[in-house]
Design a protein around this motif. Structure first.
Motif, short mmCIF file in Angstrom:
data_model
loop_
_atom_site.label_atom_id
_atom_site.label_comp_id
_atom_site.label_asym_id
_atom_site.label_seq_id
_atom_site.Cartn_x
_atom_site.Cartn_y
_atom_site.Cartn_z
N ARG A 1 57.43 56.15 8.45
CA ARG A 1 56.22 55.65 7.80
C ARG A 1 56.57 54.59 6.75
O ARG A 1 56.02 54.58 5.64
N TYR B 1 48.75 50.29 4.67
CA TYR B 1 48.02 51.48 5.09
C TYR B 1 47.91 51.49 6.61
O TYR B 1 48.03 50.46 7.28
N SER C 1 45.16 53.61 9.49
CA SER C 1 43.90 54.34 9.50
C SER C 1 44.04 55.64 10.26
O SER C 1 44.82 55.75 11.21
N THR C 2 43.27 56.62 9.84
CA THR C 2 43.20 57.92 10.50
C THR C 2 41.74 58.29 10.68
O THR C 2 40.96 58.26 9.71
N MET D 1 39.87 57.00 7.42
CA MET D 1 40.58 57.21 6.16
C MET D 1 41.89 56.43 6.22
O MET D 1 42.63 56.52 7.20
N PHE D 2 42.18 55.66 5.18
CA PHE D 2 43.40 54.88 5.11
C PHE D 2 44.47 55.67 4.37
O PHE D 2 44.27 56.10 3.24
N THR D 3 45.61 55.86 5.03
CA THR D 3 46.74 56.58 4.43
C THR D 3 47.85 55.58 4.11
O THR D 3 48.15 54.69 4.91
N PRO D 4 48.48 55.70 2.95
CA PRO D 4 49.46 54.69 2.53
C PRO D 4 50.78 54.80 3.28
O PRO D 4 51.17 55.87 3.76
#
Length: 331
Positions: A64, A190, A192-193, A205-208
């Motif tokens: 990630r 980011y 997206s989920t 939802m944006f996860t870093p």
């Protein structure tokens, strides 16, 4: 200009389903009540288009983390400085490579767009044409996602991200804070989920992600030159000559060798605990150095310096002759 227009109300409810294969005309701004109805009617009109080839496989490669090159940041800042009057931010496409170990962003280009409180319009035809041109120069680079200037994710970001989801699987969204809040340029990435109730309207939802910086040797030269402008009162610096670059590289090597020797002496004297990984690295480094006597090395170095001086002299002489010839022709 072929654009796609979507309303801010749809950003709250979540991204709409993929459109049919034919490119639809620009859609007018929809009301909040009309957004869910559109999401339910779209599957009945036409089948969903085929999924594009995956650019970022799941799970995210490289732990990630995204490796970002300096030329990408320079291009983003340049596009922001050249933005249209009244534009709050600029967006663009991220290009790069993906393997099982890392995701590397090596290039980008800006994409024209218009934003208002109710809708956003992106010139998709321009983005496609630019990507086709980039593929002719760098066939290995693929679309990894998109960037936007600013320090936060807006409702329009969800809609733009939905478009890039058709071009790349699991695209990256990069934000560059060109407003320099808190006195620094914040750079965040980011992915997206999807979130929500299955069978209902889904949200995003944006996860870093972790941003790491990488560079080629040619990029390092440019970055080092830009860093020197920080110590110049007028922020201007001239290019170094070949001999100055050789002297700078030699001084850097000498400083590095002094650090290594000091570490070895501290380990032998017991001031610093020995590290096996550092020892193996130094051993590999020493084994790569060819065995040559100091006299032969000095002779070879002086010969190469003389060759460099001769090439530099001939280049300057040729440049002077060309300039003199132009002056004579203009008489």
């Amino acid at each position: 200009m072929a654009t796609t227009a979507v309303s801010a109300a749809q950003a709250v409810a979540g991204p709409p389903p993929p459109p049919p294969a034919a490119t639809p005309p620009a859609a007018p701004a929809a009301t909040p009540a009309a957004a869910p109805a559109t999401a339910q009617a779209a599957p009945a009109q036409a089948p969903s288009p085929p999924t594009p080839p995956a650019a970022l496989a799941a799970p995210f490669p490289g732990g990630r983390a995204v490796r970002l090159h300096p030329v990408v940041l320079s291009s983003i800042v340049d596009s922001f400085e050249r933005r249209n009057e009244g534009a709050a931010r600029v967006i663009g496409t991220l290009l790069g490579t993906v393997d099982k170990h890392s995701v590397e962003v090596t290039n980008c280009f800006s994409v024209p767009h218009n934003e208002s409180e109710d809708e956003v319009a992106v010139d998709m035809e321009f983005a496609k044409n630019m990507y086709e041109l980039h593929k002719k120069v760098s066939p290995s680079e693929i679309i990894l996602g998109w960037y936007a200037t600013g320090h936060d994710i807006t409702e329009h970001s969800v809609l733009i991200h939905e478009y890039y989801s058709r071009e790349a699987h699991n695209p990256i969204h990069l934000t560059v804070d060109t407003s320099l809040q808190n006195g620094r340029m914040s750079i965040k990435a980011y992915v997206s989920t999807a979130m929500g109730v299955p069978g209902k309207t889904m949200g995003v939802m944006f996860t870093p992600l972790t941003v790491k910086y990488a560079y080629y040797d040619t990029e390092r030269i440019g970055v080092d030159l830009i860093m020197k402008t920080c110590f110049s009162p007028n922020r201007v610096i001239s290019l170094s000559s070949d001999l100055q670059q050789v002297g700078t590289a030699s001084a850097r090597i000498q400083d590095t060798l002094s650090t290594v020797l000091q570490y070895a002496e501290d380990v032998l004297s017991g001031k610093v605990a020995a590290d096996n990984s550092v020892g193996r690295f130094l051993m590999d480094l020493i084994n790569q150095v060819p065995k040559i006597s100091p006299e032969d090395f000095e002779t070879m170095l002086n010969s190469n310096i003389n060759d460099l001086l001769m090439v530099t002299y001939l280049a300057n002489l040729t440049q002077s002759q060309i300039a003199l010839n132009e002056k004579i022709l203009n008489l």
